[in-house]
Design an enzyme around this catalytic site. Structure first.
Site, PDB file in Angstrom:
ATOM      1  N   LYS A  13       0.837  -1.213   0.000  1.00 34.97           N
ATOM      2  CA  LYS A  13       0.000   0.000   0.000  1.00 34.97           C
ATOM      3  C   LYS A  13       0.866   1.255   0.000  1.00 34.97           C
ATOM      4  CE  LYS A  13      -1.940  -1.029   3.930  1.00 34.97           C
ATOM      5  NZ  LYS A  13      -1.271  -2.300   4.218  1.00 34.97           N
ATOM      6  N   ARG A  88      -8.886   1.285   8.952  1.00 33.64           N
ATOM      7  CA  ARG A  88      -8.508  -0.104   9.227  1.00 33.64           C
ATOM      8  C   ARG A  88      -9.632  -0.838   9.946  1.00 33.64           C
ATOM      9  NH1 ARG A  88      -2.632   0.735   9.284  1.00 33.64           N
ATOM     10  NH2 ARG A  88      -1.550  -1.240   9.135  1.00 33.64           N
ATOM     11  N   ARG A 127      11.449  -6.156   4.453  1.00 33.54           N
ATOM     12  CA  ARG A 127      11.221  -4.704   4.344  1.00 33.54           C
ATOM     13  C   ARG A 127      12.260  -3.959   5.178  1.00 33.54           C
ATOM     14  NH1 ARG A 127       5.409  -2.035   5.223  1.00 33.54           N
ATOM     15  NH2 ARG A 127       5.390  -3.163   7.195  1.00 33.54           N
ATOM     16  N   ARG A 160      11.658  -2.692  10.865  1.00 29.02           N
ATOM     17  CA  ARG A 160      10.724  -2.190  11.877  1.00 29.02           C
ATOM     18  C   ARG A 160      10.488  -3.252  12.949  1.00 29.02           C
ATOM     19  NH1 ARG A 160       5.760   0.074   8.370  1.00 29.02           N
ATOM     20  NH2 ARG A 160       4.613  -0.957  10.042  1.00 29.02           N
ATOM     21  N   ARG A 171      -0.442  -9.281  13.352  1.00 31.21           N
ATOM     22  CA  ARG A 171      -1.003  -8.205  12.516  1.00 31.21           C
ATOM     23  C   ARG A 171      -1.887  -8.787  11.420  1.00 31.21           C
ATOM     24  NH1 ARG A 171       3.946  -4.783  10.652  1.00 31.21           N
ATOM     25  NH2 ARG A 171       2.375  -3.356   9.867  1.00 31.21           N
TER      26      ARG A 171
HETATM   27  P1  ADP Z   1       2.315  -1.785   3.236  1.00 29.56           P
HETATM   28  O1  ADP Z   1       2.360  -0.283   3.151  1.00 29.56           O
HETATM   29  O2  ADP Z   1       1.099  -2.374   2.582  1.00 29.56           O
HETATM   30  O3  ADP Z   1       2.514  -2.308   4.632  1.00 29.56           O
HETATM   31  P2  ADP Z   1       4.872  -1.666   1.790  1.00 29.56           P
HETATM   32  O4  ADP Z   1       4.544  -0.764   0.643  1.00 29.56           O
HETATM   33  O5  ADP Z   1       5.720  -1.106   2.874  1.00 29.56           O
HETATM   34  O6  ADP Z   1       3.530  -2.358   2.382  1.00 29.56           O
HETATM   35  O7  ADP Z   1       5.554  -2.984   1.181  1.00 29.56           O
HETATM   36  C1  ADP Z   1       5.986  -4.056   2.034  1.00 29.56           C
HETATM   37  C2  ADP Z   1       7.330  -4.598   1.539  1.00 29.56           C
HETATM   38  O8  ADP Z   1       7.153  -5.249   0.278  1.00 29.56           O
HETATM   39  C3  ADP Z   1       8.396  -3.507   1.319  1.00 29.56           C
HETATM   40  O9  ADP Z   1       9.650  -4.062   1.654  1.00 29.56           O
HETATM   41  C4  ADP Z   1       8.290  -3.203  -0.169  1.00 29.56           C
HETATM   42  O10 ADP Z   1       9.527  -2.722  -0.703  1.00 29.56           O
HETATM   43  C5  ADP Z   1       7.933  -4.593  -0.754  1.00 29.56           C
HETATM   44  N1  ADP Z   1       7.052  -4.522  -1.920  1.00 29.56           N
HETATM   45  C6  ADP Z   1       6.050  -3.645  -2.162  1.00 29.56           C
HETATM   46  N2  ADP Z   1       5.433  -3.912  -3.334  1.00 29.56           N
HETATM   47  C7  ADP Z   1       6.063  -5.019  -3.837  1.00 29.56           C
HETATM   48  C8  ADP Z   1       5.888  -5.824  -5.040  1.00 29.56           C
HETATM   49  N3  ADP Z   1       4.936  -5.539  -5.949  1.00 29.56           N
HETATM   50  N4  ADP Z   1       6.729  -6.870  -5.215  1.00 29.56           N
HETATM   51  C9  ADP Z   1       7.672  -7.172  -4.292  1.00 29.56           C
HETATM   52  N5  ADP Z   1       7.896  -6.481  -3.167  1.00 29.56           N
HETATM   53  C10 ADP Z   1       7.100  -5.409  -2.930  1.00 29.56           C
HETATM   54  P1  AMP Z   2       1.409   0.693   9.043  1.00 28.76           P
HETATM   55  O1  AMP Z   2       2.577   1.622   8.927  1.00 28.76           O
HETATM   56  O2  AMP Z   2       0.226   1.129   8.226  1.00 28.76           O
HETATM   57  O3  AMP Z   2       1.801  -0.751   8.786  1.00 28.76           O
HETATM   58  O4  AMP Z   2       0.910   0.771  10.555  1.00 28.76           O
HETATM   59  C1  AMP Z   2       1.740   0.359  11.625  1.00 28.76           C
HETATM   60  C2  AMP Z   2       0.916   0.221  12.894  1.00 28.76           C
HETATM   61  O5  AMP Z   2       0.347   1.499  13.263  1.00 28.76           O
HETATM   62  C3  AMP Z   2      -0.272  -0.729  12.829  1.00 28.76           C
HETATM   63  O6  AMP Z   2       0.083  -2.088  13.030  1.00 28.76           O
HETATM   64  C4  AMP Z   2      -1.152  -0.176  13.966  1.00 28.76           C
HETATM   65  O7  AMP Z   2      -0.660  -0.567  15.229  1.00 28.76           O
HETATM   66  C5  AMP Z   2      -0.945   1.334  13.831  1.00 28.76           C
HETATM   67  N1  AMP Z   2      -1.938   1.928  12.916  1.00 28.76           N
HETATM   68  C6  AMP Z   2      -1.689   2.554  11.724  1.00 28.76           C
HETATM   69  N2  AMP Z   2      -2.827   2.974  11.160  1.00 28.76           N
HETATM   70  C7  AMP Z   2      -3.846   2.606  11.997  1.00 28.76           C
HETATM   71  C8  AMP Z   2      -5.270   2.728  11.962  1.00 28.76           C
HETATM   72  N3  AMP Z   2      -5.902   3.318  10.936  1.00 28.76           N
HETATM   73  N4  AMP Z   2      -5.974   2.229  13.017  1.00 28.76           N
HETATM   74  C9  AMP Z   2      -5.369   1.649  14.057  1.00 28.76           C
HETATM   75  N5  AMP Z   2      -4.034   1.471  14.146  1.00 28.76           N
HETATM   76  C10 AMP Z   2      -3.271   1.945  13.127  1.00 28.76           C
END
Ligand code: ADP
Ligand code: AMP
Length: 213
Positions: A13, A88, A127, A160, A171
């Site tokens: 995302k 969420r 990541r 992270r 999660r």
């Molecule tokens: P989210 O915001 O949904 O938690 P991220 O955008 O941070 O996810 O992506 C999670 C991990 O997967 C990161 O390390 C990112 O670089 C990698 N990633 C994102 N999109 C792709 C893809 N299409 N193919 C492979 N790896 C990806």
């Molecule tokens: P993210 O960076 O989106 O993966 O979010 C990391 C963490 O932040 C999540 O696992 C939750 O603990 C908290 N968080 C982020 N967005 C929300 C939301 N909309 N509602 C509740 N918790 C959130």
């Protein structure tokens, strides 16, 4: 244009939201990034959010909703935004909907980035996030030019705390229980768009731009 990004943690995302924000010149708003910035600054909000985030739990709706509504009320959101990690829960989606309706406004697209659970743990353990600017990489799929260093700002990249496998499983469970129902919510609103998130980053983005125009 107002966009909501849906998908499991690690689905991509944030990666796609940053690209959308750049192409369509709208702000990328990540509640996770807002919480992490507060944790870094040691604010009371950061302290409270951290106690939930470290366990892979959701931060309570009351806290999260207020932060999001304050953020989207800012001037730079007048032409739209892309929300990443919000809503969420169904109550969060309802609060957002009602707040927009009061202004005769609405979300235009909810884009679900679909990635099966089997891929998620590997995605998350690979990541790496920049401690300063929040840019994200993946050690195999999206590597930085220099290992451990952010291409954009030169700061250190870290795993992270909440991307460790035991927290990721928690999660994912919470995602299925509380967040996945949003797919039906936005489908009922008639604005749900599905994209395959397992293909290459730039191909996912191309499919999203076909939807957004
Ligand atoms: P989210 O915001 O949904 O938690 P991220 O955008 O941070 O996810 O992506 C999670 C991990 O997967 C990161 O390390 C990112 O670089 C990698 N990633 C994102 N999109 C792709 C893809 N299409 N193919 C492979 N790896 C990806
Ligand atoms: P993210 O960076 O989106 O993966 O979010 C990391 C963490 O932040 C999540 O696992 C939750 O603990 C908290 N968080 C982020 N967005 C929300 C939301 N909309 N509602 C509740 N918790 C959130």
């Amino acid at each position: 244009m107002k966009i909501v990004m849906l998908g499991a943690p690690g689905a991509g995302k944030g990666t796609q939201a940053k690209m959308i924000a750049e192409k369509y010149t709208i702000p990328h708003i990540s509640t996770g990034d807002i919480f992490r910035a507060n944790i870094k600054e040691g604010t009371p909000l950061g302290l409270e959010a951290k106690s939930y985030m470290d366990q892979g739990k959701l931060v309570p709706d009351e806290l999260t909703v207020k932060i999001l509504l304050d953020r989207v009320a800012k001037d730079d959101c007048r032409n739209g935004y892309v929300l990443d990690g919000f809503p969420r829960t169904i109550p969060q989606a309802n609060v957002l909907k009602e707040a927009l309706e009061k202004q005769n406004d609405k979300i235009d697209y909810a884009i679900n980035v679909d990635v099966p659970d089997e891929n998620i743990v590997r995605r998350m353990s690979g990541r790496r996030a920049c401690v300063t600017c929040g840019a994200t990489y993946h050690i195999e799929h999206v590597p930085p030019k220099k290992e451990g260093i952010c291409d954009k700002c030169g700061s250190e990249l870290i795993l992270r705390d909440d991307d460790k496998p035991e927290t990721v499983l928690n999660r994912l469970k919470i995602y299925h229980d509380q967040t996945q129902p949003l797919i039906d919510f936005y489908s009922n609103e008639g604005i749900l768009k599905e994209v395959d998130g397992t293909i290459d980053v730039k191909d996912v983005f191309e499919n999203i731009t076909k939807i957004l125009g």
